[in-house]
Design a protein around this motif. Structure first.
Motif, mmCIF file in Angstrom:
data_model
loop_
_atom_site.group_PDB
_atom_site.id
_atom_site.type_symbol
_atom_site.label_atom_id
_atom_site.label_comp_id
_atom_site.label_asym_id
_atom_site.label_seq_id
_atom_site.Cartn_x
_atom_site.Cartn_y
_atom_site.Cartn_z
ATOM 1 N N GLY A 81 1.245 -3.187 11.736
ATOM 2 C CA GLY A 81 2.296 -3.792 10.916
ATOM 3 C C GLY A 81 3.623 -3.162 11.288
ATOM 4 N N ASN A 82 3.939 -2.063 10.569
ATOM 5 C CA ASN A 82 5.160 -1.318 10.893
ATOM 6 C C ASN A 82 4.909 -0.360 12.060
ATOM 7 O OD1 ASN A 82 7.857 -1.240 10.168
ATOM 8 N ND2 ASN A 82 7.612 0.493 8.785
ATOM 9 N N ALA A 83 3.665 -0.305 12.512
ATOM 10 C CA ALA A 83 3.229 0.413 13.727
ATOM 11 C C ALA A 83 3.208 1.934 13.586
ATOM 12 C CB ALA A 83 4.059 -0.013 14.935
ATOM 13 N N ASN A 105 0.726 3.613 12.014
ATOM 14 C CA ASN A 105 -0.650 4.120 12.113
ATOM 15 C C ASN A 105 -1.149 4.208 13.547
ATOM 16 O OD1 ASN A 105 -2.551 5.262 10.389
ATOM 17 N ND2 ASN A 105 -3.792 3.399 10.319
ATOM 18 N N THR A 137 -8.193 -0.341 6.994
ATOM 19 C CA THR A 137 -7.073 0.403 6.426
ATOM 20 C C THR A 137 -6.965 0.352 4.897
ATOM 21 O OG1 THR A 137 -5.848 -1.572 7.063
ATOM 22 C CG2 THR A 137 -5.615 0.354 8.479
ATOM 23 N N ASN A 153 0.804 -1.225 0.000
ATOM 24 C CA ASN A 153 0.000 0.000 0.000
ATOM 25 C C ASN A 153 0.835 1.273 0.000
ATOM 26 O OD1 ASN A 153 -2.672 -0.881 -0.228
ATOM 27 N ND2 ASN A 153 -2.679 -1.568 1.898
ATOM 28 N N THR A 154 1.922 1.269 0.748
ATOM 29 C CA THR A 154 2.782 2.460 0.748
ATOM 30 C C THR A 154 3.320 2.697 -0.659
ATOM 31 O OG1 THR A 154 3.390 2.101 3.040
ATOM 32 C CG2 THR A 154 4.859 3.497 1.770
HETATM 33 C C1 AN7 Z 1 -3.941 -2.384 4.715
HETATM 34 O O1 AN7 Z 1 2.440 -0.649 2.668
HETATM 35 O O2 AN7 Z 1 3.599 -1.278 5.829
HETATM 36 O O3 AN7 Z 1 1.173 -0.452 11.362
HETATM 37 O O4 AN7 Z 1 4.459 -1.019 3.315
HETATM 38 O O5 AN7 Z 1 -1.236 -1.807 4.184
HETATM 39 O O6 AN7 Z 1 1.118 1.695 10.080
HETATM 40 O O7 AN7 Z 1 2.406 -0.264 9.209
HETATM 41 C C2 AN7 Z 1 1.366 -1.386 5.092
HETATM 42 C C3 AN7 Z 1 0.758 -1.487 6.291
HETATM 43 C C4 AN7 Z 1 -2.450 -2.061 8.035
HETATM 44 C C5 AN7 Z 1 -0.248 -1.593 8.960
HETATM 45 N N1 AN7 Z 1 -3.308 -2.250 7.043
HETATM 46 O O8 AN7 Z 1 -0.064 -0.244 9.247
HETATM 47 C C6 AN7 Z 1 3.258 -0.922 3.553
HETATM 48 C C7 AN7 Z 1 2.788 -1.200 4.914
HETATM 49 C C8 AN7 Z 1 -2.916 -2.160 5.756
HETATM 50 C C9 AN7 Z 1 -1.579 -1.878 5.457
HETATM 51 C C10 AN7 Z 1 -1.112 -1.785 7.796
HETATM 52 C C11 AN7 Z 1 -0.652 -1.710 6.496
HETATM 53 P P1 AN7 Z 1 1.246 0.221 10.018
#
Ligand code: AN7
Length: 354
Positions: free
Chosen positions: A185-187, A189, A321, A85-86
């Motif tokens: 994920g990468n935390a 958000n 998300t 997504n990023t």
């Molecule tokens: C749909 O796109 O890390 O905890 O490289 O695509 O802020 O990382 C995506 C993370 C949750 C987690 N839901 O958010 C990337 C990437 C969706 C996401 C997360 C991602 P973070």
């Protein structure tokens, strides 16, 4: 109106900042009665559907600020590592800005829609034999040694943009919710939402703070297990991350809010993913469903105290998300696909079960 114009006073921009926007934000907060029924009387569950952003995920909120600032600072190129997504968002905003975009993805591990987006928006897409955590190390080094701006969420402008999600929730509800659930994920958000809720309260725009509830996938749950996961595994590829960059600030959000970071299994994620689609009518990607899977699990564990006051319902917001269309393969894989029949009304009526 994009989030920079809407929340300018809360963002690190000036009159000189060129606003690179695709009119992100202002996503709907959808009431989800079938989920409220699961949590119990006295609770209202809402879905903040971030899949309706211009590139189909919450990343656009952070990317509009990060790319605007990069252009302001004279950068001609941006780079990110991504689970999908990023990279889609960075590619779109770079295209809009007319600058170069390089994305590094774990080979074979990102959903098809996201890969399509990065490619069609003209990014230079490089697949590495390795996982997201390894790709992030490389782009960090790349941005130190070469004239290219890093737009992963270690870039503070990303966090600032993403915090506007909490402003919108407070603006719609007229207050902060009691609980806020999201996938981790990468935390970045969870860090961003917590920052936003705190700032809104400090500026007198809301009076309270939510309990933050973050959910990792069981095979990729470094924060829950308090250790780096070398080989993270989950069907929710977006959150397949074993060493989150914002680990510490995620723990702060959890601890300062009296909240939790827990894990949900892939089966629970898929169950929530299907429930959202076929009972609530909202198609979100699997990683997003982790926020809902978490709420369902916690409700079953008796986490939410009984609330018998019908005039004072408690609000739970789950952030969805990313859009379900990002990962069409997953939807098709977990259901029966149709077998073709002849164009014969009788046969079709029989199949339709009418
Ligand atoms: C749909 O796109 O890390 O905890 O490289 O695509 O802020 O990382 C995506 C993370 C949750 C987690 N839901 O958010 C990337 C990437 C969706 C996401 C997360 C991602 P973070």
């Amino acid at each position: 109106m994009g989030i920079i114009e809407r929340y300018r006073e809360f963002l690190p921009v000036t009159d000189k900042t060129p606003v690179i926007t695709l009119e992100e934000g202002s996503t709907p907060l959808i009431k989800a009665d079938p989920l409220s029924d699961i949590v119990g009387k006295g609770y209202r569950v809402w879905l903040k559907f971030e899949g309706l952003n211009p590139t189909g995920s919450f990343k656009d909120r952070g990317m509009t600020v990060a790319v605007s600032k990069a252009v302001e600072e004279g950068s001609k190129a941006v780079v990110c590592a991504s689970t999908g997504n990023t990279s889609a968002s960075a590619a779109a905003y770079s295209a809009r800005a007319g600058i170069k975009c390089v994305v590094i993805i774990p080979d074979g591990a990102i959903a098809l829609g996201k890969l399509a987006q990065a490619l069609i928006h003209g990014a230079k897409v490089i697949a590495v034999r390795g996982n997201f955590d390894q790709a992030l190390l490389i782009v960090r080094e790349m941005s130190e040694k070469y004239p290219i701006t890093l737009v992963n969420s270690v870039n503070p402008y990303r966090i600032d943009g993403q915090k506007t999600g909490s402003f919108e929730i407070c603006d719609i509800l007229g207050k902060a919710p009691e609980y806020h659930s999201l996938p981790v994920g990468n935390a970045g958000n969870i860090t961003a939402y917590w920052k936003g809720y705190k700032e809104y309260r400090e500026r007198g725009k809301s009076r309270s703070l939510p309990v933050m509830m973050g959910f990792q996938a069981a095979g990729s749950a470094p924060i829950v297990e308090k250790r780096i996961i070398k080989k993270p595994e989950t069907i929710a590829t977006a959150i397949k991350i074993g060493n989150p960059a914002s680990w510490k600030t995620a723990e702060e959000a959890r601890d300062q809010s009296g909240g939790i970071i827990d894990k949900v299994t892939d089966d629970e994620i898929l169950e929530a993913y299907k429930f959202l689609a076929d009972r609530v009518g909202v198609f979100a990607e699997p990683a997003s469903a982790a926020s809902v899977a978490g709420i369902i699990r916690k409700a079953r564990e008796g986490y939410f105290p009984a609330n018998s006051d019908p005039d004072n319902k408690k609000d739970i917001v789950c952030v969805l998300t990313g859009h379900g269309l990002k990962d069409p393969d997953r939807a098709i894989k977990c259901l029966e696909t149709p077998v073709a029949v002849d164009p014969d009304l009788k046969e079709i009526i029989k199949k339709a079960g009418l």
